[in-house]
Design a protein around this motif. Structure first.
Motif, PDB file in Angstrom:
ATOM      1  N   VAL A  32      45.629  21.286  35.618  1.00 51.14           N
ATOM      2  CA  VAL A  32      46.834  21.903  35.410  1.00 51.14           C
ATOM      3  C   VAL A  32      47.013  23.373  35.922  1.00 51.14           C
ATOM      4  CG1 VAL A  32      48.355  22.571  33.644  1.00 51.14           C
ATOM      5  CG2 VAL A  32      46.898  20.590  33.215  1.00 51.14           C
ATOM      6  N   PRO A  33      47.794  23.356  37.053  1.00 44.77           N
ATOM      7  CA  PRO A  33      47.882  24.918  37.664  1.00 44.77           C
ATOM      8  C   PRO A  33      48.535  25.782  36.568  1.00 44.77           C
ATOM      9  CG  PRO A  33      48.681  23.114  38.892  1.00 44.77           C
ATOM     10  CD  PRO A  33      48.562  22.204  37.746  1.00 44.77           C
ATOM     11  N   LEU A  34      48.004  26.891  36.604  1.00 47.72           N
ATOM     12  CA  LEU A  34      48.419  28.162  35.720  1.00 47.72           C
ATOM     13  C   LEU A  34      49.165  29.170  36.209  1.00 47.72           C
ATOM     14  CD1 LEU A  34      45.230  28.204  33.171  1.00 47.72           C
ATOM     15  CD2 LEU A  34      47.593  27.020  32.842  1.00 47.72           C
ATOM     16  N   VAL A  35      48.573  29.547  37.172  1.00 45.82           N
ATOM     17  CA  VAL A  35      49.337  30.739  38.196  1.00 45.82           C
ATOM     18  C   VAL A  35      48.570  30.943  39.635  1.00 45.82           C
ATOM     19  CG1 VAL A  35      47.241  32.509  37.302  1.00 45.82           C
ATOM     20  CG2 VAL A  35      49.680  33.147  37.946  1.00 45.82           C
ATOM     21  N   ARG A  36      49.230  31.359  40.669  1.00 49.83           N
ATOM     22  CA  ARG A  36      48.709  31.467  41.864  1.00 49.83           C
ATOM     23  C   ARG A  36      49.483  32.830  42.190  1.00 49.83           C
ATOM     24  NH1 ARG A  36      49.850  27.452  47.091  1.00 49.83           N
ATOM     25  NH2 ARG A  36      48.530  28.717  48.453  1.00 49.83           N
ATOM     26  N   THR A  37      48.640  33.769  42.445  1.00 47.20           N
ATOM     27  CA  THR A  37      48.851  34.985  42.740  1.00 47.20           C
ATOM     28  C   THR A  37      48.155  35.838  43.718  1.00 47.20           C
ATOM     29  OG1 THR A  37      49.697  37.185  41.807  1.00 47.20           O
ATOM     30  CG2 THR A  37      47.738  36.341  40.968  1.00 47.20           C
ATOM     31  N   PHE A  38      48.723  37.033  44.297  1.00 46.87           N
ATOM     32  CA  PHE A  38      47.893  37.640  45.208  1.00 46.87           C
ATOM     33  C   PHE A  38      47.670  39.257  45.063  1.00 46.87           C
ATOM     34  CE2 PHE A  38      50.296  34.187  46.900  1.00 46.87           C
ATOM     35  CZ  PHE A  38      49.714  33.622  47.787  1.00 46.87           C
ATOM     36  N   LEU A  39      46.509  39.575  45.493  1.00 48.70           N
ATOM     37  CA  LEU A  39      46.105  41.003  45.042  1.00 48.70           C
ATOM     38  C   LEU A  39      45.885  41.772  46.489  1.00 48.70           C
ATOM     39  CD1 LEU A  39      43.700  39.863  42.354  1.00 48.70           C
ATOM     40  CD2 LEU A  39      45.998  40.437  41.966  1.00 48.70           C
ATOM     41  N   SER A  40      45.779  43.101  46.073  1.00 48.47           N
ATOM     42  CA  SER A  40      45.344  43.936  47.366  1.00 48.47           C
ATOM     43  C   SER A  40      43.908  44.771  47.008  1.00 48.47           C
ATOM     44  CB  SER A  40      46.248  44.974  47.672  1.00 48.47           C
ATOM     45  OG  SER A  40      45.991  45.946  48.623  1.00 48.47           O
ATOM     46  N   THR A  41      42.981  44.834  47.788  1.00 48.94           N
ATOM     47  CA  THR A  41      41.626  45.427  47.284  1.00 48.94           C
ATOM     48  C   THR A  41      42.125  46.913  47.359  1.00 48.94           C
ATOM     49  OG1 THR A  41      40.844  45.007  49.469  1.00 48.94           O
ATOM     50  CG2 THR A  41      40.238  43.610  47.958  1.00 48.94           C
ATOM     51  N   ARG A  42      43.019  47.388  48.229  1.00 46.44           N
ATOM     52  CA  ARG A  42      43.539  48.619  48.510  1.00 46.44           C
ATOM     53  C   ARG A  42      44.243  49.317  47.271  1.00 46.44           C
ATOM     54  NH1 ARG A  42      43.989  45.722  53.032  1.00 46.44           N
ATOM     55  NH2 ARG A  42      46.175  45.271  52.675  1.00 46.44           N
ATOM     56  N   ALA A  43      44.616  48.627  46.478  1.00 41.91           N
ATOM     57  CA  ALA A  43      45.524  49.082  45.386  1.00 41.91           C
ATOM     58  C   ALA A  43      44.749  50.260  44.501  1.00 41.91           C
ATOM     59  CB  ALA A  43      45.890  48.093  44.264  1.00 41.91           C
ATOM     60  N   ILE A  85      38.233  41.656  37.977  1.00 39.88           N
ATOM     61  CA  ILE A  85      37.792  41.357  39.359  1.00 39.88           C
ATOM     62  C   ILE A  85      37.208  42.718  40.089  1.00 39.88           C
ATOM     63  CG2 ILE A  85      37.959  40.126  41.604  1.00 39.88           C
ATOM     64  CD1 ILE A  85      39.852  38.311  40.371  1.00 39.88           C
ATOM     65  N   GLU A  86      35.990  42.685  40.536  1.00 36.78           N
ATOM     66  CA  GLU A  86      35.581  43.708  41.563  1.00 36.78           C
ATOM     67  C   GLU A  86      35.172  43.400  42.845  1.00 36.78           C
ATOM     68  OE1 GLU A  86      32.473  47.234  40.274  1.00 36.78           O
ATOM     69  OE2 GLU A  86      31.479  45.589  41.264  1.00 36.78           O
ATOM     70  N   PHE A  87      35.718  44.108  43.911  1.00 35.36           N
ATOM     71  CA  PHE A  87      35.510  43.749  45.332  1.00 35.36           C
ATOM     72  C   PHE A  87      34.696  44.913  45.893  1.00 35.36           C
ATOM     73  CE2 PHE A  87      39.339  41.556  44.135  1.00 35.36           C
ATOM     74  CZ  PHE A  87      39.424  40.424  44.959  1.00 35.36           C
ATOM     75  N   PRO A  88      33.403  44.705  46.094  1.00 34.37           N
ATOM     76  CA  PRO A  88      32.484  45.738  46.719  1.00 34.37           C
ATOM     77  C   PRO A  88      32.833  46.100  47.986  1.00 34.37           C
ATOM     78  CG  PRO A  88      31.035  44.078  45.701  1.00 34.37           C
ATOM     79  CD  PRO A  88      32.852  43.436  45.526  1.00 34.37           C
ATOM     80  N   GLN A  89      32.684  47.411  48.147  1.00 36.44           N
ATOM     81  CA  GLN A  89      32.900  48.044  49.377  1.00 36.44           C
ATOM     82  C   GLN A  89      32.179  47.476  50.705  1.00 36.44           C
ATOM     83  OE1 GLN A  89      35.662  50.072  50.228  1.00 36.44           O
ATOM     84  NE2 GLN A  89      36.326  49.260  47.864  1.00 36.44           N
ATOM     85  N   ASP A  90      30.967  46.926  50.435  1.00 29.93           N
ATOM     86  CA  ASP A  90      29.885  46.640  51.415  1.00 29.93           C
ATOM     87  C   ASP A  90      30.092  45.194  51.921  1.00 29.93           C
ATOM     88  OD1 ASP A  90      29.108  45.081  49.303  1.00 29.93           O
ATOM     89  OD2 ASP A  90      27.271  45.830  49.052  1.00 29.93           O
ATOM     90  N   GLY A  91      31.252  44.554  51.321  1.00 26.01           N
ATOM     91  CA  GLY A  91      31.731  43.416  51.847  1.00 26.01           C
ATOM     92  C   GLY A  91      31.146  42.279  51.214  1.00 26.01           C
TER      93      GLY A  91
END
Length: 525
Positions: free
Chosen positions: A383-394, A447-453
């Protein structure tokens, strides 16, 4: 907010339906075709007094948040024509003033408005903007009928001009955002189809463009001016080999009552499950990402001049990460014969925003319907709940009591499960408790996006297990709260979050929320 956009592409706005000659005249008298309009929201503060939240307008916010320029200087087209190729900043905003050539005060052209001509002039403007800015592609942002102008260009104008190449529009357009566009046309809930037939037969004020025959003609390559819609044709389906549906975002309005105040007849004819003009099921393209917000088609609480609209817009255009959440492995209690209808309400909030980005609820007539598998041994459909977009630069907030920036992005998904009973095919309220959920909870995801890729890290917790306010929860990186990636494919990340015990008793022992995170192709530098 700092710049989320990274590389920038020109933004072209395309407005909606203006009606007959007087409406067209009013539209062209507005220098920005209405996209400069803002709004004010009111909420109650701690003293029970109204506090205001001002939304400046989508044009102004792009200029403030992302450094875009609005280059008019007396005449937008004249400004473009007078500049050398490649000399205009790509971070610029343009308005497709397609109504100008049909306005009685500006032209003697005897022809009525034509969506095909509007699509052709949009293609001309895109090529001009690309040449003058040197940008490889453009972003298109459209309201209402403007989204149909865009689709006519994507699906017919450009393919017809490029030897029938169905995907040729990808060379010119990067992403498309539509507000309240009637992708499936405009239908009426009263009149048993007679109103649609009268509209399409007479073409009053050019409104036949929202009927199936006209839509088929301007959305289908090589279709003749007299073609009739073939059986089974679906206006909400984009050609599989054409412009990709996942590069179109559809923002859907669910507030019919506010639009009714201005245009009560239209709202009553269309019905309550709409934004006052476009029904919910007709407001999106199949397979495209979408969000539902409690906004009307236009007016004081219109969808374009809303914070909800802008926040979804900037994340889709500039976000470098896509997040999808689904309810998986569910098994409803009882059997098909017990006539119980199960509905789910869902709302997405993101830390730092004053609005809900996506909301489906029974109160707004758009809950998520949970269906049973056809057979007892069939696998449950996600059951789809949500589909959204984020920016790691925010920009992130700072940790309480320090100047250190919080490294995670926090998202909250509110879920409420409700049930209704049917008796003899009709809803029965004998044992019903209105607006009372059989289960409700709030899923908090960081959610965390490490700077080292390296791959993202994520933590999740159900609000029911917290002994503190959600804002005060800090993930413990030393515990098993961190979610594990169960997808071995590179470039994607997938985690399963088991539902709380109370929910699993209703939805099955294996029921879970599955969160998928994937990167998006970077914009040009």
């Amino acid at each position: 907010m700092d710049d989320l956009s990274g590389g920038r592409l020109p933004v072209i706005y395309v407005r909606g339906y203006a009606g007959g000659p007087s409406g067209i005249s009013a539209a062209v008298d507005d220098p920005f075709y209405g996209f400069n309009e803002g709004s004010v929201q009111v909420r109650v503060d701690d003293t029970d007094r109204p506090a205001f939240h001002q939304f400046e307008s989508p044009l102004l916010r792009l200029m403030i948040d992302h450094g875009y320029q609005l280059l008019v200087q007396g005449n937008q087209r004249g400004y473009l024509d007078q500049r050398d190729d490649g000399t205009i900043d790509a971070a610029s905003i343009w308005v497709h003033r397609f109504y100008d050539e049909f306005a009685p005060q500006l032209t003697r052209d005897p022809n009525p408005f034509s969506i095909e001509r509007a699509a052709q002039s949009l293609f001309d403007l895109i090529r001009l903007v690309r040449r003058k800015t040197g940008a490889p592609r453009v972003f298109l942002v459209a309201h209402s009928m403007g989204g149909l102008v865009v689709r006519a260009m994507l699906q017919k104008t450009i393919p017809d001009a490029t030897d029938g190449r169905p995907d040729a529009a990808t060379d010119f357009v990067d992403r498309v955002f539509t507000y309240a566009t009637p992708h499936g046309g405009i239908e009426f809930s009263m009149g048993f189809g007679a109103l649609e037939k009268l509209r399409d037969l007479t073409g009053v004020a050019g409104a036949d463009i929202f009927g199936p025959d006209r839509m088929y003609r301007y959305l289908t390559p090589q279709a003749s001016a007299l073609a009739t819609v073939p059986k089974g044709w679906d206006a909400t389906a984009m050609p599989a080999d054409g412009f990709p549906a996942d590069r179109i975002f559809c923002l859907v309005g669910t507030n019919s009552s506010d639009y009714a105040a201005a245009l009560g007849l239209a709202s009553r004819a269309v019905g309550a499950r709409s934004d006052g003009l476009v029904q919910v099921e007709n407001a999106y393209v199949k397979g495209a990402p979408r969000a539902l917000v409690h906004r009307s088609h236009s007016g004081r609480f219109g969808i374009v001049n809303s914070e909800e609209g802008y926040q979804n817009l900037q994340r889709f255009l500039f976000g470098d990460v896509e997040v999808r959440a689904q309810l998986t492995d569910i098994h409803l209690p009882g059997t098909e014969q017990d006539d119980t209808v199960w509905q789910l309400e869902a709302a997405l909030s993101i830390r730092g925003l004053p609005v809900v980005l996506h909301e489906q609820s029974t109160a707004h007539l758009c809950p998520i319907q949970i269906e049973r598998p056809k057979t007892a041994d069939a696998a449950a459909t996600p059951v789809p709940l949500v589909r959204t977009f984020l920016s790691t630069r925010a920009t992130r907030p700072t940790a309480r009591g320090s100047a250190r920036e919080v490294t995670t992005m926090r998202h909250v998904l509110q879920l409420r499960l409700l049930s209704l009973r049917k008796q003899g095919g009709l809803l029965s309220f004998l044992d019903h408790l209105e607006q009372t959920a059989d289960w409700s909870d709030v899923l908090v995801v960081d959610i965390e996006f490490p700077q080292d890729g390296t791959p993202p890290r994520s933590w999740a917790v159900w609000s029911s297990s917290l002994g503190t306010a959600i804002r005060d929860w800090v993930p413990d990186t030393a515990t098993d709260e961190e979610l594990q990636d169960v997808d071995t494919a590179t470039g994607s990340w997938l985690a399963r979050i088991q539902l709380p015990v109370a929910a699993r008793e209703l939805l099955g022992a294996s029921a879970a929320v599955t969160v998928a995170v994937s990167g998006r192709a970077p914009l040009p530098a």
